[in-house]
Design a protein around this motif. Structure first.
Motif, PDB file in Angstrom:
ATOM      1  N   LYS A  18       0.840  -1.207   0.000  1.00  0.00           N
ATOM      2  CA  LYS A  18       0.000   0.000   0.000  1.00  0.00           C
ATOM      3  C   LYS A  18       0.867   1.247   0.000  1.00  0.00           C
ATOM      4  O   LYS A  18       0.615   2.196  -0.747  1.00  0.00           O
ATOM      5  CB  LYS A  18      -0.915   0.023   1.221  1.00  0.00           C
ATOM      6  N   ASP A  19       1.884   1.252   0.861  1.00  0.00           N
ATOM      7  CA  ASP A  19       2.784   2.411   0.926  1.00  0.00           C
ATOM      8  C   ASP A  19       3.525   2.602  -0.387  1.00  0.00           C
ATOM      9  O   ASP A  19       3.715   3.730  -0.844  1.00  0.00           O
ATOM     10  CB  ASP A  19       3.782   2.249   2.074  1.00  0.00           C
ATOM     11  N   LEU A  20       3.937   1.506  -1.006  1.00  0.00           N
ATOM     12  CA  LEU A  20       4.628   1.583  -2.290  1.00  0.00           C
ATOM     13  C   LEU A  20       3.702   2.135  -3.378  1.00  0.00           C
ATOM     14  O   LEU A  20       4.079   3.047  -4.129  1.00  0.00           O
ATOM     15  CB  LEU A  20       5.131   0.191  -2.687  1.00  0.00           C
ATOM     16  N   ALA A  21       2.488   1.622  -3.449  1.00  0.00           N
ATOM     17  CA  ALA A  21       1.547   2.035  -4.503  1.00  0.00           C
ATOM     18  C   ALA A  21       1.114   3.484  -4.369  1.00  0.00           C
ATOM     19  O   ALA A  21       0.696   4.096  -5.356  1.00  0.00           O
ATOM     20  CB  ALA A  21       0.324   1.123  -4.483  1.00  0.00           C
ATOM     21  N   THR A  22       1.227   4.055  -3.162  1.00  0.00           N
ATOM     22  CA  THR A  22       0.805   5.451  -2.970  1.00  0.00           C
ATOM     23  C   THR A  22       1.992   6.410  -2.870  1.00  0.00           C
ATOM     24  O   THR A  22       1.785   7.599  -2.626  1.00  0.00           O
ATOM     25  CB  THR A  22      -0.067   5.584  -1.705  1.00  0.00           C
ATOM     26  N   HIS A  23       3.200   5.894  -3.038  1.00  0.00           N
ATOM     27  CA  HIS A  23       4.374   6.774  -3.008  1.00  0.00           C
ATOM     28  C   HIS A  23       4.341   7.691  -4.242  1.00  0.00           C
ATOM     29  O   HIS A  23       4.126   7.220  -5.359  1.00  0.00           O
ATOM     30  CB  HIS A  23       5.666   5.944  -2.989  1.00  0.00           C
ATOM     31  N   PRO A  24       4.550   8.986  -4.065  1.00  0.00           N
ATOM     32  CA  PRO A  24       4.465   9.927  -5.198  1.00  0.00           C
ATOM     33  C   PRO A  24       5.372   9.569  -6.375  1.00  0.00           C
ATOM     34  O   PRO A  24       4.958   9.676  -7.536  1.00  0.00           O
ATOM     35  CB  PRO A  24       4.863  11.273  -4.596  1.00  0.00           C
ATOM     36  N   LYS A  25       6.589   9.156  -6.109  1.00  0.00           N
ATOM     37  CA  LYS A  25       7.517   8.795  -7.203  1.00  0.00           C
ATOM     38  C   LYS A  25       7.037   7.535  -7.924  1.00  0.00           C
ATOM     39  O   LYS A  25       7.165   7.435  -9.142  1.00  0.00           O
ATOM     40  CB  LYS A  25       8.931   8.561  -6.653  1.00  0.00           C
ATOM     41  N   PHE A  26       6.481   6.591  -7.179  1.00  0.00           N
ATOM     42  CA  PHE A  26       5.956   5.370  -7.794  1.00  0.00           C
ATOM     43  C   PHE A  26       4.732   5.705  -8.642  1.00  0.00           C
ATOM     44  O   PHE A  26       4.574   5.188  -9.749  1.00  0.00           O
ATOM     45  CB  PHE A  26       5.611   4.337  -6.717  1.00  0.00           C
ATOM     46  N   GLU A  27       3.877   6.584  -8.114  1.00  0.00           N
ATOM     47  CA  GLU A  27       2.683   6.983  -8.869  1.00  0.00           C
ATOM     48  C   GLU A  27       3.043   7.668 -10.178  1.00  0.00           C
ATOM     49  O   GLU A  27       2.345   7.518 -11.180  1.00  0.00           O
ATOM     50  CB  GLU A  27       1.809   7.907  -8.019  1.00  0.00           C
ATOM     51  N   SER A  28       4.154   8.428 -10.175  1.00  0.00           N
ATOM     52  CA  SER A  28       4.555   9.134 -11.399  1.00  0.00           C
ATOM     53  C   SER A  28       5.454   8.282 -12.288  1.00  0.00           C
ATOM     54  O   SER A  28       6.003   8.774 -13.275  1.00  0.00           O
ATOM     55  CB  SER A  28       5.260  10.445 -11.051  1.00  0.00           C
ATOM     56  N   ALA A  29       5.620   7.007 -11.948  1.00  0.00           N
ATOM     57  CA  ALA A  29       6.408   6.038 -12.711  1.00  0.00           C
ATOM     58  C   ALA A  29       7.898   6.365 -12.715  1.00  0.00           C
ATOM     59  O   ALA A  29       8.628   5.951 -13.605  1.00  0.00           O
ATOM     60  CB  ALA A  29       5.880   5.899 -14.144  1.00  0.00           C
ATOM     61  N   ASP A  30       8.353   7.107 -11.722  1.00  0.00           N
ATOM     62  CA  ASP A  30       9.775   7.413 -11.581  1.00  0.00           C
ATOM     63  C   ASP A  30      10.407   6.317 -10.716  1.00  0.00           C
ATOM     64  O   ASP A  30      10.755   6.531  -9.561  1.00  0.00           O
ATOM     65  CB  ASP A  30       9.945   8.795 -10.943  1.00  0.00           C
ATOM     66  N   VAL A  31      10.517   5.116 -11.290  1.00  0.00           N
ATOM     67  CA  VAL A  31      11.030   3.961 -10.561  1.00  0.00           C
ATOM     68  C   VAL A  31      12.278   3.420 -11.242  1.00  0.00           C
ATOM     69  O   VAL A  31      12.489   3.617 -12.438  1.00  0.00           O
ATOM     70  CB  VAL A  31       9.962   2.846 -10.437  1.00  0.00           C
ATOM     71  N   HIS A  32      13.096   2.751 -10.454  1.00  0.00           N
ATOM     72  CA  HIS A  32      14.329   2.142 -10.950  1.00  0.00           C
ATOM     73  C   HIS A  32      14.690   0.998 -10.004  1.00  0.00           C
ATOM     74  O   HIS A  32      14.006   0.777  -8.998  1.00  0.00           O
ATOM     75  CB  HIS A  32      15.460   3.179 -11.029  1.00  0.00           C
TER      76      HIS A  32
END
Length: 120
Positions: free
Chosen positions: A39-53
């Motif tokens: 839940k915390d991961l899915a609502t993280h702002p960077k994760f929501e904006s697809a800024d993941v690595h």
């Protein structure tokens, strides 16, 4: 793995909203799960904006894995009593061999150190 959750929606934001909704509805009893983390991961702002690595979790670990809340003195006392009571069934019923509780002319002191629910 006990279950796998897959969601689909026309766009990322709808998919994440659906994922969060379905994670809210998830109920697993008797086992530790990573539902809160997801839940915390899915609502993280960077994760929501697809800024993941590949280092995303390590980089944002402070937000995804918050520090545990300190236990109250009452909870620590309950944990200690629970531990002591769990041992009573394993103790000899003979008053000459049991080490718990009191014996005539003997002071019995037992010190427990508890940290976040674990006996040290």
């Amino acid at each position: 793995m006990i279950a796998k959750l897959v969601v689909w929606a026309p766009d990322r934001s709808s998919s994440l909203a659906l994922l969060h909704s379905k994670l809210q509805d998830y109920h697993v009893v008797g086992l530790s799960t990573n539902i809160k983390f997801l839940k915390d991961l899915a609502t993280h702002p960077k994760f929501e904006s697809a800024d993941v690595h590949t280092d995303f979790i390590q980089e944002h670990g402070d937000a995804l894995f918050p520090s545990p809340v300190a236990l109250s003195d009452e909870n620590l006392a309950l944990a200690a009593v629970s531990y002591l009571l769990s041992r009573t069934s394993k103790i000899s019923q003979s008053p000459w061999t049991r080490s718990m509780f009191s014996r005539l002319n003997v002071n019995h002191i037992e010190e427990l150190q508890l940290k976040m629910g674990k006996l040290i």
